[in-house]
Motif scaffolding. Structure first.
Motif, PDB file in Angstrom:
ATOM      1  N   ASP A   1      -7.941  -0.591   5.878  1.00  0.00           N
ATOM      2  CA  ASP A   1      -8.397  -0.356   4.503  1.00  0.00           C
ATOM      3  C   ASP A   1      -7.518  -1.078   3.470  1.00  0.00           C
ATOM      4  O   ASP A   1      -7.205  -0.539   2.409  1.00  0.00           O
ATOM      5  CB  ASP A   1      -8.418   1.160   4.219  1.00  0.00           C
ATOM      6  CG  ASP A   1      -9.227   1.490   2.962  1.00  0.00           C
ATOM      7  OD1 ASP A   1     -10.275   0.854   2.733  1.00  0.00           O
ATOM      8  OD2 ASP A   1      -8.788   2.387   2.195  1.00  0.00           O
ATOM      9  N   CYS A   2      -7.098  -2.312   3.809  1.00  0.00           N
ATOM     10  CA  CYS A   2      -6.167  -3.060   2.943  1.00  0.00           C
ATOM     11  C   CYS A   2      -6.911  -3.679   1.752  1.00  0.00           C
ATOM     12  O   CYS A   2      -7.819  -4.503   1.932  1.00  0.00           O
ATOM     13  CB  CYS A   2      -5.468  -4.150   3.751  1.00  0.00           C
ATOM     14  SG  CYS A   2      -4.292  -5.104   2.775  1.00  0.00           S
TER      15      CYS A   2
ATOM     16  N   THR B   1     -16.085  -1.846   8.318  1.00  0.00           N
ATOM     17  CA  THR B   1     -14.669  -1.598   8.612  1.00  0.00           C
ATOM     18  C   THR B   1     -14.167  -2.480   9.748  1.00  0.00           C
ATOM     19  O   THR B   1     -13.021  -2.948   9.718  1.00  0.00           O
ATOM     20  CB  THR B   1     -14.488  -0.117   9.019  1.00  0.00           C
ATOM     21  OG1 THR B   1     -15.101   0.684   8.018  1.00  0.00           O
ATOM     22  CG2 THR B   1     -13.034   0.266   9.113  1.00  0.00           C
TER      23      THR B   1
ATOM     24  N   ASP C   1       0.807  -1.223   0.000  1.00  0.00           N
ATOM     25  CA  ASP C   1       0.000   0.000   0.000  1.00  0.00           C
ATOM     26  C   ASP C   1       0.846   1.282   0.000  1.00  0.00           C
ATOM     27  O   ASP C   1       1.716   1.467   0.847  1.00  0.00           O
ATOM     28  CB  ASP C   1      -0.938  -0.003   1.214  1.00  0.00           C
ATOM     29  CG  ASP C   1      -2.089   0.950   1.027  1.00  0.00           C
ATOM     30  OD1 ASP C   1      -3.229   0.472   0.923  1.00  0.00           O
ATOM     31  OD2 ASP C   1      -1.843   2.177   0.989  1.00  0.00           O
TER      32      ASP C   1
ATOM     33  N   LYS D   1      -9.490  -6.881   1.550  1.00  0.00           N
ATOM     34  CA  LYS D   1     -10.867  -6.702   1.070  1.00  0.00           C
ATOM     35  C   LYS D   1     -11.180  -7.653  -0.090  1.00  0.00           C
ATOM     36  O   LYS D   1     -12.264  -8.229  -0.151  1.00  0.00           O
ATOM     37  CB  LYS D   1     -11.085  -5.267   0.626  1.00  0.00           C
ATOM     38  CG  LYS D   1     -11.212  -4.286   1.775  1.00  0.00           C
ATOM     39  CD  LYS D   1     -11.230  -2.924   1.170  1.00  0.00           C
ATOM     40  CE  LYS D   1     -11.859  -1.857   1.946  1.00  0.00           C
ATOM     41  NZ  LYS D   1     -11.786  -0.577   1.246  1.00  0.00           N
TER      42      LYS D   1
ATOM     43  N   THR E   1     -17.160  -6.213   3.122  1.00  0.00           N
ATOM     44  CA  THR E   1     -16.153  -5.148   3.078  1.00  0.00           C
ATOM     45  C   THR E   1     -16.720  -3.767   3.412  1.00  0.00           C
ATOM     46  O   THR E   1     -15.964  -2.805   3.534  1.00  0.00           O
ATOM     47  CB  THR E   1     -15.471  -5.103   1.695  1.00  0.00           C
ATOM     48  OG1 THR E   1     -16.499  -4.983   0.700  1.00  0.00           O
ATOM     49  CG2 THR E   1     -14.668  -6.345   1.427  1.00  0.00           C
TER      50      THR E   1
ATOM     51  N   ASP F   1     -10.989  -4.855   9.444  1.00  0.00           N
ATOM     52  CA  ASP F   1      -9.871  -4.702  10.387  1.00  0.00           C
ATOM     53  C   ASP F   1      -9.579  -6.013  11.115  1.00  0.00           C
ATOM     54  O   ASP F   1      -8.418  -6.389  11.275  1.00  0.00           O
ATOM     55  CB  ASP F   1     -10.196  -3.633  11.440  1.00  0.00           C
ATOM     56  CG  ASP F   1      -9.909  -2.227  10.930  1.00  0.00           C
ATOM     57  OD1 ASP F   1      -9.063  -2.079  10.034  1.00  0.00           O
ATOM     58  OD2 ASP F   1     -10.545  -1.275  11.434  1.00  0.00           O
TER      59      ASP F   1
END
Ligand SMILES: [Zn+2]
Length: 210
Positions: free
Chosen positions: A115-116, A158, A62, A120, A155, A162
């Motif tokens: 938020d990977c 959150t 990321d 997701k 997804t 997480d």
């Protein structure tokens, strides 16, 4: 101004716990914007003499997690491995063994983040070329969280994303111990530590955990 890279004597004097403290403090400085001015030409010249990194960080790809900056470290301080979903494989295990057994590194951290995208898509079960095989390595984390999670398991939630991402870090930390007898032995002897970390996208803060 920072002009010198970590020396072998400095690296060898550090304990794994001291390295954790340095990374925690560096992350605090990153979050608060207290970054040291760096003299690049001098650091580049100094680094050319060799490297004695104190830690190895296995991070996701990321672009919003610039690993050296996140810990306020720089040239010669960290080995950084990056792959979508921060998943361990045999090449990373070899790299970790090289770092700790041959180069004196004291700490291994698997660093996940909020938020990977990889996490997701693992939840969604995305299939695409080589992505399918890559995401299969995150499925055990998805499965474990699905079995125990109260609430929406997709997804849009959150908290669910997480939970899977954090479980994925924990499973990969375990995998390092299970699949590398060399590193597991070094950890038992107190020469290194293997830990997890989780970067919060909103604050830039890293939570450290075993
Ligand atoms: Zn990611």
């Amino acid at each position: 101004m920072k002009t010198k890279v970590t020396t072998q004597a400095e690296q060898q004097a550090l304990t794994p716990d001291q390295v954790i403290e340095i990374l925690k403090q560096g992350n605090e400085e990153f979050v608060k914007g207290k970054l040291t001015v760096r003299n690049n030409p001098e650091l580049i010249r100094d680094a050319a003499n060799g490297q004695f990194p104190m830690a190895l960080i296995l991070s996701c790809l990321d672009s919003r997690v610039p690993v050296e900056d996140v810990f306020h470290r720089y040239l010669g301080d960290l080995f950084v491995g990056r792959v979508a979903g921060n998943i361990v494989n045999v090449d990373f295990l070899g790299s970790m063994e090289f770092a700790c057994a041959a180069s004196g590194t004291k700490l291994i951290m698997v660093l996940g983040h909020g938020d990977c995208g990889a996490v997701k898509h693992a939840i969604k079960g995305t299939e695409l070329g080589n992505v399918t095989e890559m995401l299969s390595k995150i499925q055990s984390a998805v499965k474990e969280i699905r079995a125990n999670f109260d609430g929406e398991q997709n997804t849009n939630n959150t908290k669910f994303v997480d939970a899977v991402a954090i479980k994925n870090v924990i499973l990969n930390v375990q995998k390092i111990r299970e699949q590398s007898p060399i590193l597991a032995e070094m950890e038992r002897e107190g020469k290194i530590k293997i830990i997890g970390g989780y970067y919060c996208m909103e604050t830039g803060r890293v939570d450290f955990f075993n």
